[in-house]
Design a protein around this motif. Structure first.
Motif, PDB file in Angstrom:
ATOM      1  N   CYS A 110     -21.581   2.797   4.659  1.00 51.96           N
ATOM      2  CA  CYS A 110     -22.337   3.791   5.429  1.00 51.96           C
ATOM      3  C   CYS A 110     -22.271   3.405   6.904  1.00 51.96           C
TER       4      CYS A 110
ATOM      5  N   VAL B  67     -24.427   6.390  -2.120  1.00 49.80           N
ATOM      6  CA  VAL B  67     -24.732   5.027  -2.574  1.00 49.80           C
ATOM      7  C   VAL B  67     -25.351   5.096  -3.972  1.00 49.80           C
TER       8      VAL B  67
ATOM      9  N   CYS C 288     -29.300  -0.606  -0.314  1.00 56.29           N
ATOM     10  CA  CYS C 288     -28.982  -0.971   1.069  1.00 56.29           C
ATOM     11  C   CYS C 288     -29.822  -2.165   1.509  1.00 56.29           C
TER      12      CYS C 288
ATOM     13  N   ARG D 225     -26.230   8.123   3.938  1.00 57.62           N
ATOM     14  CA  ARG D 225     -25.321   8.313   2.811  1.00 57.62           C
ATOM     15  C   ARG D 225     -25.926   7.857   1.487  1.00 57.62           C
TER      16      ARG D 225
ATOM     17  N   LEU E  27     -24.189   3.875   9.254  1.00 59.58           N
ATOM     18  CA  LEU E  27     -25.467   3.474   9.854  1.00 59.58           C
ATOM     19  C   LEU E  27     -25.931   2.088   9.395  1.00 59.58           C
ATOM     20  N   PHE E  28     -25.319   1.589   8.310  1.00 64.46           N
ATOM     21  CA  PHE E  28     -25.767   0.332   7.704  1.00 64.46           C
ATOM     22  C   PHE E  28     -25.779  -0.816   8.710  1.00 64.46           C
TER      23      PHE E  28
ATOM     24  N   GLY F 114     -32.846   5.535   6.017  1.00 65.76           N
ATOM     25  CA  GLY F 114     -32.854   6.188   4.709  1.00 65.76           C
ATOM     26  C   GLY F 114     -33.655   5.396   3.694  1.00 65.76           C
ATOM     27  N   PRO F 115     -34.016   6.028   2.581  1.00 63.14           N
ATOM     28  CA  PRO F 115     -34.877   5.396   1.583  1.00 63.14           C
ATOM     29  C   PRO F 115     -34.260   4.181   0.893  1.00 63.14           C
ATOM     30  N   CYS F 116     -32.928   4.104   0.813  1.00 67.93           N
ATOM     31  CA  CYS F 116     -32.316   2.944   0.146  1.00 67.93           C
ATOM     32  C   CYS F 116     -32.524   1.669   0.946  1.00 67.93           C
ATOM     33  N   MET F 117     -32.895   1.820   2.220  1.00 67.62           N
ATOM     34  CA  MET F 117     -33.161   0.653   3.060  1.00 67.62           C
ATOM     35  C   MET F 117     -34.662   0.343   3.077  1.00 67.62           C
TER      36      MET F 117
HETATM   37  S1  SF4 Z   1     -30.339   3.828   3.642  1.00 62.08           S
HETATM   38 FE1  SF4 Z   1     -29.390   3.433   5.629  1.00 62.08          FE
HETATM   39  S2  SF4 Z   1     -27.561   2.197   5.214  1.00 62.08           S
HETATM   40 FE2  SF4 Z   1     -28.239   3.121   3.273  1.00 62.08          FE
HETATM   41  S3  SF4 Z   1     -27.037   4.985   3.095  1.00 62.08           S
HETATM   42 FE3  SF4 Z   1     -28.981   5.573   4.059  1.00 62.08          FE
HETATM   43  S4  SF4 Z   1     -28.591   5.407   6.268  1.00 62.08           S
HETATM   44 FE4  SF4 Z   1     -26.905   4.348   5.240  1.00 62.08          FE
END
Ligand code: SF4
Lengths: 369, 77
Positions: A333, A323, A357, A319, A335-336, A347-350
């Motif tokens: 999210c 975000v 994230c 997501r 998956l978080f 995802g890239p924000c992690m």
């Molecule tokens: S980086 Fe990970 S936690 Fe963040 S929105 Fe994407 S899947 Fe979800």
């Protein structure tokens, strides 16, 4: 340690932080004010400094699209991988890019299977790499905002001046005010104030946000990255809201000016031209990208290797898009912290240390209290 | 990757400068700033000095913070 502390520690004084937090609470209305910190460095500083819980109920801080790694679309990663594996070029990149997922793989995963990637600190290091290996094509993964654009431009100009012909850039440089305009216009996001990035503003000048403030009636404050800078910036935004005005103000006067760094702007104008570009999770934003200008075409990897970057909206469970637009918080999210953690990012924000994230995961969400 | 940090100029060269960054000396490009001198502070990003830091403005901002800290009504509770 280093005397730089003079410009750091003084901006962390707890008594002033407490007083500013009080002032913010006094100025806030009944419902929390929705502010967006546009820049990833602010996101990390806010999370690390525990600023969200400090202001909970008074202010909701939304994280914006200002982490260049997070908004780089997977088509770019795929193009970089293809240059390495199919054309045999040596890739040079900032470290954060290595684990960003493309459609089916990341640079790091491909590294295990023979792709050559060197992590560099400065784009100039990539020019030096090329100069030292005349038989190899070196492609620098030019990712960043206006802060980084002059450094990438400086590398291109240096390569041109020194005749380093085996150096080129795969440009994915982006400009912030255009992205802010898109978010400002989005009725789902409902931003009541922008905390504008410190170092992007140093380059482009604080006047660059005037169209956003004027057109959308949203207050803009440029703030530094220390806790007191951020609290002061938030307080200035609330004061504007209270007065019913929307203008551009500058808290970071020790470095940023209204006009910005003219030399850096001239360099950007010399080496790049604006273009439409795709942002991960957001889509194509007209005029928000910088491609290499035709006079430097031989340093443009897309042209040199006939390998254009193709943008396609992602279709995955991540997501990040929501975000990055401030529509949901990372913790919303599904998956978080489950399928997506910093050791194994989905995802890239992690991935990026500046990703929302990752900041939430490392420092806690700060929204309980 | 976007990080920009303050650093003090130790030596100047031809379009370059030596700064102290986190306790280590490092050569950076001074291509983006005008005539910088030893002892001045700059913000470093990706190997480039992107701007000078104004000591006077830093002091002004800090003075404002001190004033706010002292005027905090909750302090004398
Ligand atoms: S980086 Fe990970 S936690 Fe963040 S929105 Fe994407 S899947 Fe979800």
């Amino acid at each position: 340690m280093n005397r730089g502390m003079k410009y750091i520690d003084d901006f962390r004084d707890p008594a002033a932080a407490k007083a500013l937090a009080e002032r913010i609470r006094r100025d806030a209305g009944d419902a929390p004010v929705r502010l967006m910190e546009v820049c990833g460095t602010h996101t990390v500083a806010i999370a690390r400094g525990g600023i969200r819980p400090l202001l909970s109920g008074a202010v909701t801080m939304l994280s914006g699209p200002g982490c260049p790694v997070c908004v780089t679309p997977d088509g770019y990663i795929d193009a970089a991988i293809a240059l390495g594996t199919e054309r045999g070029v040596l890739l040079a990149s900032f470290g954060d890019m290595l684990r960003v997922p493309g459609k089916s793989s990341s640079l790091e995963q491909e590294k295990g299977t023979g792709l050559e990637v060197r992590v560099v600190y400065s784009p100039l290091d990539a020019v030096a790499l090329a100069a030292a290996a005349p038989g190899r094509e070196v492609v620098f993964l030019g990712v960043g905002f206006e802060t980084t654009a002059p450094a990438i431009g400086g590398a291109v100009r240096t390569a041109a001046e020194r005749g380093v012909r085996n150096f080129s850039v795969l440009s994915s440089v982006r400009t912030i005010p255009e992205a802010m305009g898109v978010l400002a216009a989005d009725p789902d996001v409902r931003i009541e104030g922008f905390l504008c990035p410190a170092h992007v503003s140093v380059v482009i000048g604080t006047d660059a946000y005037r169209p956003v403030a004027r057109r959308y009636g949203i207050p803009c404050v440029v703030a530094g990255f220390e806790p007191l800078d951020i609290l002061m910036g938030i307080s200035m935004l609330l004061r504007q809201k209270k007065e019913g005005v929307a203008r551009v103000e500058n808290e970071y006067t020790r470095v940023a000016t209204a006009a910005g760094n003219r030399k850096a702007q001239d360099l950007i104008r010399d080496v790049f031209v604006p273009c439409d570009t795709g942002w991960r999770g957001i889509g194509v934003i007209p005029g928000s990208g910088l491609r290499i200008a035709d006079r430097y075409a031989s340093f443009d990897a897309e042209k040199k290797f006939g390998a254009p970057v193709v943008f396609a909206p992602e279709r995955s469970a991540c997501r990040c898009g929501d975000v990055l637009k401030g529509k949901i918080l990372p913790v919303d999210c599904p998956l978080f912290g489950k399928a997506c953690v910093p050791e194994e990012p989905y995802g890239p924000c992690m991935v990026s240390s500046e990703g929302s994230c990752a900041a939430y995961f490392k420092y806690g969400s700060g929204i309980e209290v | 990757m976007c990080l920009g940090v303050p650093a003090k100029i130790l030596e100047t060269g031809d379009g370059t400068a030596i700064v102290e960054l986190g306790g280590v000396r490092r050569e950076i490009s001074a291509m983006l700033i005008d005539d910088v001198s030893v002892g001045e502070w700059v913000i470093i990003h990706a190997g480039f000095a992107i701007e000078k830091l104004s000591e006077g403005e830093a002091e002004r901002t800090l003075a404002l913070f001190r004033e706010i800290a002292e005027s905090d009504p909750s302090r004398d509770i």
